[in-house]
Design an enzyme around this catalytic site. Structure first.
Site, mmCIF file in Angstrom:
data_model
loop_
_atom_site.group_PDB
_atom_site.id
_atom_site.type_symbol
_atom_site.label_atom_id
_atom_site.label_comp_id
_atom_site.label_asym_id
_atom_site.label_seq_id
_atom_site.Cartn_x
_atom_site.Cartn_y
_atom_site.Cartn_z
ATOM 1 N N HIS A 153 -16.804 43.705 10.505
ATOM 2 C CA HIS A 153 -17.811 42.760 10.793
ATOM 3 C C HIS A 153 -17.286 41.964 12.120
ATOM 4 O O HIS A 153 -17.108 42.756 13.245
ATOM 5 C CB HIS A 153 -18.201 41.883 9.790
ATOM 6 C CG HIS A 153 -19.455 40.890 9.888
ATOM 7 N ND1 HIS A 153 -20.357 41.058 11.005
ATOM 8 C CD2 HIS A 153 -19.979 39.782 9.196
ATOM 9 C CE1 HIS A 153 -21.415 40.096 10.809
ATOM 10 N NE2 HIS A 153 -21.011 39.361 9.833
ATOM 11 N N HIS A 205 -23.469 50.874 14.071
ATOM 12 C CA HIS A 205 -24.238 49.486 13.536
ATOM 13 C C HIS A 205 -25.139 49.777 12.440
ATOM 14 O O HIS A 205 -25.779 51.073 12.480
ATOM 15 C CB HIS A 205 -25.011 48.877 14.744
ATOM 16 C CG HIS A 205 -25.373 47.341 14.396
ATOM 17 N ND1 HIS A 205 -26.442 46.981 13.569
ATOM 18 C CD2 HIS A 205 -24.540 46.178 14.579
ATOM 19 C CE1 HIS A 205 -26.300 45.775 13.822
ATOM 20 N NE2 HIS A 205 -25.258 45.441 14.302
ATOM 21 N N ASP A 257 -19.500 44.007 19.745
ATOM 22 C CA ASP A 257 -18.048 43.563 19.777
ATOM 23 C C ASP A 257 -17.080 44.652 20.705
ATOM 24 O O ASP A 257 -16.106 44.447 21.098
ATOM 25 C CB ASP A 257 -17.499 44.128 18.520
ATOM 26 C CG ASP A 257 -18.045 42.762 17.334
ATOM 27 O OD1 ASP A 257 -18.278 43.167 16.362
ATOM 28 O OD2 ASP A 257 -17.933 41.735 17.832
#
Ligand code: SDX
Length: 428
Positions: free
Chosen positions: A268, A307, A363
């Site tokens: 995450h 994702h 990210d």
């Protein structure tokens, strides 16, 4: 037969059932009528990790994963990143509308005047080792805030929720900066109410001997845009934690600590740290093909890619990639960007990634910016948690005010032993 129903035939019994469809879903509880006989508990759905289960209705954030669309309260992320500020976006996420100037001034004033933390919190920080991970310190100190604000338990009082919202959004940067300074063994820097939200955060992080810290405007703006991009993302793992823990009617500080803990995981929010470790492990552009081989052999993950919802380029990653170059102009180019760009170039062409719909996510590039701004890798997920606090609170508040919601308590499919008798230890 109504058009908005699902007709289900149970071939075990030959019975048919009309299940109502609403918002493109059926209620799992409507399946309980499907039974083999009167003693049967009834049908459930089985959905590990909730890959196809809506846990709530929400009006906060909309994501279209196939088209790479992200909107907060209907406003596209691209417009907010270009035209808004983090505090204005946080107001939008929490209140549902963009603020008037008077509302924004009031909102900003209250958050600015809730940036100080109780001096006793410093004693908690002193208890951590010098090399304690800042996320561990943040999770602990956010939860500790619940012991200072007993009014926070009054969760159905709108004035109390508003006060805790000011405190949480105001104090997350302070707790984070104090954790950072503790890890450096440097004196803590108190908030400067003359500065912007991100300017003050930079002040508490990086001020040294100067009488008044002057944030670099490029970095101040870049961080503000990054905070906008990280503010909410509908029912992600940490938002689910906020809602699930919040559904027990605990105070918002403990729920936020749980959400922060969920974000810490490398799958995450912890992925932004892992991306930098991965790029360093790859070491050079020429080593990228070898690393990609390990990924395709399922020996490694390409961190920062993939994702659950986006099966297209994460719209946030596009904006972050652009911000990276603005920061590099000021702070110098992070050489790891070349390795990252090569990973992306190969991944976007290679059938493994294309067929698995693996694109860069939020990210992938953010850590390169944070490192160029002078943050240690251990602070990267903290930089995700600070802005996501507004989203977590909005999700928590929406849960509390949703008449359909109650304490979260999933069912299970039991595959264990049937009843059996205790065996004395000498007979085992
Ligand atoms: C965030 O949910 C959110 O909204 C989160 C977030 C937010 O704003 O809150 O967007 C923030 O958490 C972004 C994600 C950061 N995590 C990473 O970058 C870690 C690397 N990514 C993966 O771990 C993965 O892509 C997830 C966890 C993000 C999503 O995982 P899913 O949806 O459970 O998908 P999966 O693990 O079942 O993978 C499907 C397939 C598998 O291959 P097959 O077994 O089907 O052949 O894709 C492969 C996986 O092996 N795969 C990857 C991969 N991600 C998925 N293969 C290589 N590298 C990857 N990164």
């Amino acid at each position: 037969m109504s058009q908005n129903t699902l007709t289900i035939t149970d071939n075990r019994t030959g019975k048919s059932y009309e299940i109502p469809i609403k918002n493109g879903t059926i209620r799992a509880l409507d399946l309980r009528q499907i039974k083999l006989d009167e003693n049967d508990f009834g049908m459930m759905t089985y959905d590990p990790a909730f890959t196809n289960t809506a846990s709530c209705t929400s009006k906060i954030t909309f994501i279209d994963g196939d088209r790479g669309i992200l909107m907060y309260r209907g406003y596209p992320i691209e417009e907010l990143a270009e035209k808004s500020t983090y505090l204005e976006t946080a107001y939008l996420i929490l209140h549902g509308e963009l603020p008037t100037r008077a509302q924004l001034d009031d909102w900003t004033w209250h958050i600015t005047h809730h940036t100080f933390i109780h001096e006793s919190i410093k004693k908690f920080l002193d208890g951590f080792h010098y090399d304690a991970h800042p996320m561990g310190m943040l999770i602990s100190t956010v939860a500790a805030l619940s012991t200072f604000y007993k009014d926070a338990k009054d969760i159905f009082n709108a004035d109390s929720r508003r006060k805790q919202t000011y405190r949480l959004i105001g104090k997350m940067p302070t707790l984070s900066a104090f954790a950072y300074r503790h890890s450096l063994g440097m004196p803590l820097v108190y908030p400067d109410n003359d500065l912007s939200y991100t300017g003050n955060f930079l002040n508490m992080l990086f001020k040294t001997t100067e009488v008044k810290y002057k944030p670099n405007p490029t970095l101040e703006h870049a961080l503000d845009v990054l905070f906008i991009l990280h503010a909410d993302h509908e029912q992600n793992c940490s938002a689910n934690a906020m809602r699930s823990v919040g559904s027990s009617h605990v105070d918002p500080y403990c729920a936020t600590a749980a959400a922060t803990a969920a974000l810490y995981g490398p799958l995450h929010g912890g992925a932004n740290e892992e991306v930098l470790h991965m790029l360093r492990e790859i070491g050079s552009v020429k080593n990228v093909p070898e690393y990609i081989k390990h990924v395709k052999a399922k020996e490694k993950l390409l961190m920062g890619f993939g994702h659950r919802v986006y099966k297209n380029y994460d719209p946030r990653a596009k904006i972050i990639k652009r911000i990276a170059y603005e920061v590099f102009e000021v702070m110098g180019r992070n050489p790891l960007i070349d390795i990252a760009l090569e990973c992306e170039r190969i991944a976007l062409e290679d059938d493994y990634f294309v067929s698995h719909k693996l694109y860069p996510n939020v990210d992938f590039y953010s850590g390169l910016i944070y490192e160029a701004m002078g943050f240690p890798i251990s602070m990267f997920t903290v930089l995700f948690a600070i802005p996501r606090t507004a989203g977590w609170i909005a999700q928590w508040q929406e849960l509390l005010l949703d008449a359909e919601q109650k304490i979260s308590r999933p069912r299970q499919v039991y595959l264990g032993y049937d009843k059996r008798s205790y065996i004395p230890i000498d007979h085992r």
